[in-house]
Design a protein around this motif. Sequence first.
Motif, PDB file in Angstrom:
ATOM      1  N   ALA A 110       0.962  -0.982  -0.127  1.00  0.00           N
ATOM      2  CA  ALA A 110      -0.352  -0.161  -0.274  1.00  0.00           C
ATOM      3  C   ALA A 110       0.883   1.474   0.254  1.00  0.00           C
ATOM      4  O   ALA A 110       0.637   2.066  -0.541  1.00  0.00           O
ATOM      5  N   ARG A 111       1.825   1.033   0.805  1.00  0.00           N
ATOM      6  CA  ARG A 111       2.093   2.802   1.300  1.00  0.00           C
ATOM      7  C   ARG A 111       4.004   2.808   0.011  1.00  0.00           C
ATOM      8  O   ARG A 111       3.742   3.772  -1.291  1.00  0.00           O
ATOM      9  N   SER A 112       3.992   1.811  -0.964  1.00  0.00           N
ATOM     10  CA  SER A 112       4.923   1.987  -2.698  1.00  0.00           C
ATOM     11  C   SER A 112       3.589   2.085  -3.348  1.00  0.00           C
ATOM     12  O   SER A 112       3.915   2.777  -4.193  1.00  0.00           O
ATOM     13  N   ARG A 113       2.488   2.031  -3.323  1.00  0.00           N
ATOM     14  CA  ARG A 113       1.693   2.318  -3.990  1.00  0.00           C
ATOM     15  C   ARG A 113       1.086   3.302  -5.067  1.00  0.00           C
ATOM     16  O   ARG A 113       1.090   4.745  -5.258  1.00  0.00           O
ATOM     17  N   LEU A 114       0.811   4.306  -3.450  1.00  0.00           N
ATOM     18  CA  LEU A 114       0.515   5.500  -2.538  1.00  0.00           C
ATOM     19  C   LEU A 114       1.372   6.631  -2.386  1.00  0.00           C
ATOM     20  O   LEU A 114       0.435   7.620  -2.801  1.00  0.00           O
ATOM     21  N   GLY A 115       2.020   6.401  -2.079  1.00  0.00           N
ATOM     22  CA  GLY A 115       3.629   7.056  -1.779  1.00  0.00           C
ATOM     23  C   GLY A 115       3.645   7.507  -0.815  1.00  0.00           C
ATOM     24  O   GLY A 115       2.407   7.232   0.231  1.00  0.00           O
ATOM     25  N   SER A 116       4.128   8.624  -0.760  1.00  0.00           N
ATOM     26  CA  SER A 116       4.484   9.580   0.966  1.00  0.00           C
ATOM     27  C   SER A 116       2.986   9.924   1.015  1.00  0.00           C
ATOM     28  O   SER A 116       3.159  10.707   2.167  1.00  0.00           O
ATOM     29  N   LYS A 117       2.073  10.727   0.300  1.00  0.00           N
ATOM     30  CA  LYS A 117       1.305  11.571   0.550  1.00  0.00           C
ATOM     31  C   LYS A 117       0.519  11.534   1.486  1.00  0.00           C
ATOM     32  O   LYS A 117      -0.525  12.463   2.249  1.00  0.00           O
ATOM     33  N   TRP A 118      -0.315   9.800   1.431  1.00  0.00           N
ATOM     34  CA  TRP A 118      -1.643   9.198   1.933  1.00  0.00           C
ATOM     35  C   TRP A 118      -0.833   8.613   3.383  1.00  0.00           C
ATOM     36  O   TRP A 118      -0.061   8.278   3.545  1.00  0.00           O
ATOM     37  N   VAL A 119      -2.124   8.739   4.264  1.00  0.00           N
ATOM     38  CA  VAL A 119      -1.822   8.425   5.544  1.00  0.00           C
ATOM     39  C   VAL A 119      -2.022   6.857   5.244  1.00  0.00           C
ATOM     40  O   VAL A 119      -3.334   6.361   4.792  1.00  0.00           O
ATOM     41  N   VAL A 120      -1.641   5.253   5.930  1.00  0.00           N
ATOM     42  CA  VAL A 120      -1.607   4.013   5.683  1.00  0.00           C
ATOM     43  C   VAL A 120      -1.660   3.896   6.824  1.00  0.00           C
ATOM     44  O   VAL A 120      -0.400   3.452   7.828  1.00  0.00           O
ATOM     45  N   GLY A 121      -2.808   3.021   7.898  1.00  0.00           N
ATOM     46  CA  GLY A 121      -2.858   2.853   9.109  1.00  0.00           C
ATOM     47  C   GLY A 121      -2.841   1.182   9.237  1.00  0.00           C
ATOM     48  O   GLY A 121      -3.632   0.559   8.208  1.00  0.00           O
ATOM     49  N   ALA A 122      -1.998   0.464  10.726  1.00  0.00           N
ATOM     50  CA  ALA A 122      -2.597  -0.791  10.265  1.00  0.00           C
ATOM     51  C   ALA A 122      -2.828  -0.934  11.651  1.00  0.00           C
ATOM     52  O   ALA A 122      -2.698  -0.575  12.830  1.00  0.00           O
ATOM     53  N   SER A 123      -3.826  -2.256  11.067  1.00  0.00           N
ATOM     54  CA  SER A 123      -4.131  -3.286  12.775  1.00  0.00           C
ATOM     55  C   SER A 123      -3.414  -3.894  13.239  1.00  0.00           C
ATOM     56  O   SER A 123      -2.652  -4.496  12.458  1.00  0.00           O
ATOM     57  N   CYS A 124      -2.395  -3.611  14.329  1.00  0.00           N
ATOM     58  CA  CYS A 124      -1.672  -4.340  15.153  1.00  0.00           C
ATOM     59  C   CYS A 124      -2.349  -5.721  16.271  1.00  0.00           C
ATOM     60  O   CYS A 124      -0.965  -6.291  16.890  1.00  0.00           O
ATOM     61  N   TYR A 125      -3.292  -5.756  16.580  1.00  0.00           N
ATOM     62  CA  TYR A 125      -3.675  -6.056  17.529  1.00  0.00           C
ATOM     63  C   TYR A 125      -3.600  -6.192  18.918  1.00  0.00           C
ATOM     64  O   TYR A 125      -3.431  -5.613  19.454  1.00  0.00           O
ATOM     65  N   ASN A 126      -2.691  -7.430  19.683  1.00  0.00           N
ATOM     66  CA  ASN A 126      -2.448  -6.919  20.577  1.00  0.00           C
ATOM     67  C   ASN A 126      -0.953  -7.725  20.369  1.00  0.00           C
ATOM     68  O   ASN A 126      -0.505  -7.977  20.982  1.00  0.00           O
ATOM     69  N   GLN A 127      -0.109  -7.656  19.227  1.00  0.00           N
ATOM     70  CA  GLN A 127       0.984  -7.681  19.037  1.00  0.00           C
ATOM     71  C   GLN A 127       2.332  -6.533  18.294  1.00  0.00           C
ATOM     72  O   GLN A 127       1.928  -6.007  17.385  1.00  0.00           O
ATOM     73  N   PHE A 128       2.963  -6.074  18.991  1.00  0.00           N
ATOM     74  CA  PHE A 128       3.951  -5.255  19.131  1.00  0.00           C
ATOM     75  C   PHE A 128       5.052  -5.779  18.203  1.00  0.00           C
ATOM     76  O   PHE A 128       5.567  -4.578  16.873  1.00  0.00           O
ATOM     77  N   GLU A 129       5.033  -7.024  17.466  1.00  0.00           N
ATOM     78  CA  GLU A 129       6.137  -6.791  16.678  1.00  0.00           C
ATOM     79  C   GLU A 129       5.320  -7.022  15.156  1.00  0.00           C
ATOM     80  O   GLU A 129       5.693  -6.541  14.270  1.00  0.00           O
ATOM     81  N   LEU A 130       4.268  -6.855  15.475  1.00  0.00           N
ATOM     82  CA  LEU A 130       2.815  -6.408  14.393  1.00  0.00           C
ATOM     83  C   LEU A 130       3.287  -4.939  13.954  1.00  0.00           C
ATOM     84  O   LEU A 130       3.518  -4.185  13.374  1.00  0.00           O
ATOM     85  N   ALA A 131       3.599  -4.654  14.788  1.00  0.00           N
ATOM     86  CA  ALA A 131       3.100  -2.545  15.441  1.00  0.00           C
ATOM     87  C   ALA A 131       4.899  -2.147  14.121  1.00  0.00           C
ATOM     88  O   ALA A 131       5.075  -1.007  13.487  1.00  0.00           O
ATOM     89  N   GLU A 132       5.921  -3.245  14.698  1.00  0.00           N
ATOM     90  CA  GLU A 132       6.861  -2.824  14.478  1.00  0.00           C
ATOM     91  C   GLU A 132       6.908  -3.096  13.084  1.00  0.00           C
ATOM     92  O   GLU A 132       8.098  -2.185  12.354  1.00  0.00           O
ATOM     93  N   GLN A 133       7.393  -4.281  12.327  1.00  0.00           N
ATOM     94  CA  GLN A 133       6.799  -4.566  11.406  1.00  0.00           C
ATOM     95  C   GLN A 133       6.279  -3.639  10.014  1.00  0.00           C
ATOM     96  O   GLN A 133       6.511  -2.926   9.544  1.00  0.00           O
ATOM     97  N   ALA A 134       4.958  -2.623  10.782  1.00  0.00           N
ATOM     98  CA  ALA A 134       4.422  -2.422  10.089  1.00  0.00           C
ATOM     99  C   ALA A 134       5.406  -0.629   9.357  1.00  0.00           C
ATOM    100  O   ALA A 134       5.143  -0.052   8.873  1.00  0.00           O
ATOM    101  N   VAL A 135       5.355  -0.432  10.959  1.00  0.00           N
ATOM    102  CA  VAL A 135       6.109   0.884  10.760  1.00  0.00           C
ATOM    103  C   VAL A 135       7.363   0.636   9.541  1.00  0.00           C
ATOM    104  O   VAL A 135       7.957   2.099   8.962  1.00  0.00           O
ATOM    105  N   ARG A 136       7.809  -0.117   9.812  1.00  0.00           N
ATOM    106  CA  ARG A 136       9.248  -0.717   8.417  1.00  0.00           C
ATOM    107  C   ARG A 136       8.639  -0.220   7.739  1.00  0.00           C
ATOM    108  O   ARG A 136       9.650  -0.083   6.776  1.00  0.00           O
ATOM    109  N   ASP A 137       7.846  -1.083   7.329  1.00  0.00           N
ATOM    110  CA  ASP A 137       7.010  -0.997   6.350  1.00  0.00           C
ATOM    111  C   ASP A 137       6.724   0.240   5.708  1.00  0.00           C
ATOM    112  O   ASP A 137       5.357   0.388   4.296  1.00  0.00           O
ATOM    113  N   GLY A 138       6.145   1.250   5.845  1.00  0.00           N
ATOM    114  CA  GLY A 138       5.361   2.776   5.777  1.00  0.00           C
ATOM    115  C   GLY A 138       4.327   2.832   6.343  1.00  0.00           C
ATOM    116  O   GLY A 138       3.750   3.937   6.238  1.00  0.00           O
TER     117      GLY A 138
END
Length: 234
Positions: A110-138
């Motif tokens: 999603a970040r690659s296709r949308l570029g830098s100007k759009w917000v991309v939110g991520a559901s990370c449930y109860n997992q901090f590791e998912l949040a870390e990966q989501a931020v690395r992915d944009g």
Amino acid sequence: MATRCNSVDGGLIRGVYAITPERSPVWTPDAIVDCVAAALDGGIRLFQCRQKNWDQAELIEFVAQLDALCQKYDATLILNDVSSAEFSEFEGGVVAGVHLGRTDEAIAQARSRLGSKWVVGASCYNQFELAEQAVRDGASYVAFGAMYPSSTKPQAVRAELELFARASNLGVPSVAIGGITIERVPELIKAGAQAVAVVNGLFGMEPNAGLVCSVAQQWVDVVNGCSSVNLAES
């Protein structure tokens, strides 16, 4: 429709994050629009359109209605589960981006296709590791939950308050979601949540625009008050 450029730092994600009730025999599209208008009157300025399994043309028309309403108040509108490939069909004056869950499109794609100007939110449930990966992915922001038992998603996993303290080093806002009532706002803001997401706690079980407006004012007052206290103590 016009487009608006938004920073990926998620600066728009703060305060009360109202999520639309999904369509049902009671919650018709017109009823949802009326109650979003009431929530805007009550002071809420951040909304997520969460409407799944609609015909695309119908959803585009519905989002355009919400966008026109939100523009009047300079509010922000995030779209749930709209893919980056389809996003251009929904662009509006205050449509700021998308929110994606585990089974949706990958954050990196999603970040690659949308570029830098759009917000991309991520559901990370109860997992901090998912949040870390989501931020690395944009990801622009991360959401944790369900924080409490939720009638909207009764089978959702439960998340711990400590996730917000850990997420403070990720450099993006964190959102609390799931079973949140006004009484639970102080502990969430104190724990480090920048935004609290609400569905039934705002819109209730049946459409009632007058009540939504009144309750929206209460939510805004409590969240803003707790946020101010939290900043003063930090």
